[in-house]
Design an enzyme around this catalytic site. Structure first.
Site, PDB file in Angstrom:
ATOM      1  N   LYS A 111       0.987  -0.927   0.203  1.00  0.00           N
ATOM      2  CA  LYS A 111      -0.251   0.033   0.241  1.00  0.00           C
ATOM      3  C   LYS A 111       0.794   1.062   0.183  1.00  0.00           C
ATOM      4  CE  LYS A 111      -4.082  -2.262   2.011  1.00  0.00           C
ATOM      5  NZ  LYS A 111      -4.669  -2.372   3.314  1.00  0.00           N
ATOM      6  N   LYS A 201      -8.951 -13.229  -5.575  1.00  0.00           N
ATOM      7  CA  LYS A 201      -9.391 -14.423  -3.862  1.00  0.00           C
ATOM      8  C   LYS A 201     -10.821 -13.629  -4.102  1.00  0.00           C
ATOM      9  CE  LYS A 201     -10.073 -14.567   1.252  1.00  0.00           C
ATOM     10  NZ  LYS A 201      -9.201 -14.314   2.288  1.00  0.00           N
ATOM     11  N   LYS A 204     -15.037  -8.168  -1.414  1.00  0.00           N
ATOM     12  CA  LYS A 204     -16.193  -7.788  -0.804  1.00  0.00           C
ATOM     13  C   LYS A 204     -16.240  -6.068  -1.742  1.00  0.00           C
ATOM     14  CE  LYS A 204     -15.150  -6.915   3.904  1.00  0.00           C
ATOM     15  NZ  LYS A 204     -15.160  -7.278   5.045  1.00  0.00           N
TER      16      LYS A 204
END
Length: 339
Positions: A111, A201, A204
């Site tokens: 990140k 994977k 959401k």
């Protein structure tokens, strides 16, 4: 009875991947372990959050914990920020963890490289010690996590061994419990993949909503998403993750939500096509989620939910504060309590 701790971030409605890989397992684990199931809302604020949306998502996740079958008589369900010991213990963990260890964390490296160091909060670097604190406060023997969280458990184990070695020299037993990682079997639903890209994977946060099934998706939405799930052109229902990842993923989902093994499903649909298989799978998913959704809607705005969370915070605090006192005494914080 051994103790299990697990926490999920309230970052949105969980998918069936979260349910199969974690929440469904929780229901089974509560019968054999002393379980603490936490909504880790303090982890969620490592990135900016809308405060009202976050509060809503906290209650939504708590409601889903209970709706899937977690029994507050068997397990402790609570909100992380309502137990101050987490933040206090995290500071002690930080002060006994090197900067190098934190900078090696894969999520931080990924990140920070994407966003740039000036755009990443310090909390993203230091939240692994908070995760360590979450686990050690409850003397957890086992921590069920996905493969992507294994590195954080290694950090936890390294910290516990270092802390015990440094501060428990005169003790007859370790100050902190050394936890073991419990990773679900991938073939048993431990890793449910995207419906649109079965090499990734299910998430959401996927920008393509067809890639995941939310636990609160309506029946017709579920049916459409499964009908549009990526498979292949052969039409043969076989379990072959490398060469047929799409149908293999659907087999894992079907098996995880039914009484059939993957082998039995392959035999059952040996002469069927993908359309028939997908239609049957859709009904299985709908039948599993509908009662969960009904119970969720009953709980979400109920006094029952508030009482369960209040009692959970009290119970969690009793255990966490006892461990925190041991940690503070070990490092020399505060006045020594009078006996």
């Amino acid at each position: 009875m051994k103790t299990i701790f697990s926490g999920i971030q309230p970052s949105g409605i969980p998918t069936i991947g979260n349910y199969i890989g974690a929440m469904k397992q929780f229901v089974q684990l509560q019968n054999d372990y002393h379980c603490f199931f936490c909504i880790v809302d303090e982890h969620a604020i490592t990135v900016p959050q809308d405060r009202l949306k976050l509060r809503k998502q906290i209650l939504q996740l708590a409601s889903l914990y209970l709706a899937v079958g977690i029994d507050p008589e068997k397990a402790t369900v609570f909100i992380q920020s309502e137990v101050p010991a987490h933040a206090e213990a995290a500071w002690i963990v930080q002060c006994n963890t090197s900067l190098g260890e934190l900078e090696r964390m894969t999520q931080f490296k990924d990140k920070s490289q994407k966003a740039g160091s000036t755009s990443v909060s310090a909390g993203l670097l230091t939240y692994p010690p908070l995760m360590v604190a979450d686990i050690i406060l409850y003397n957890a023997d086992l921590v069920p996590v996905g493969e992507d969280q294994k590195q954080h458990l290694e950090l936890t184990r390294d910290f516990v061994e270092r802390f015990n070695s440094r501060y428990a020299e005169k003790q007859n037993q370790p100050l902190l419990v050394l936890p073991e990682v419990k990773i679900p079997d991938k073939n048993a639903g431990g890793r449910v993949m995207s419906l649109q890209d079965p090499t990734k994977k299910m998430s959401k946060s996927d920008s393509n909503s067809k890639g995941f099934i939310s636990m609160l998706d309506e029946p017709d939405v579920i049916r459409k998403k499964i009908r549009s799930a990526v498979t292949d052109s052969s039409g043969n229902i076989e379990y072959d993750v490398e060469n047929k990842p799409g149908i293999s993923n659907l087999l894992v989902i079907y098996s995880s939500l039914s009484d059939f093994t993957i082998g039995e499903l392959v035999e059952k649909y040996a002469t069927a096509g993908y359309a028939e298989f997908k239609n049957d799978l859709a009904e299985v998913v709908v039948n599993v989620l509908e009662p969960i959704q009904t119970r969720y809607n009953e709980l979400l705005t109920s006094e029952e939910l508030q009482i369960i969370l209040d009692e959970g915070a009290i119970e969690a605090s009793k255990v966490a504060n006892k461990t925190l006192r041991k940690m503070k005494n070990a490092v020399g914080l505060g006045r020594k309590a009078k006996r």
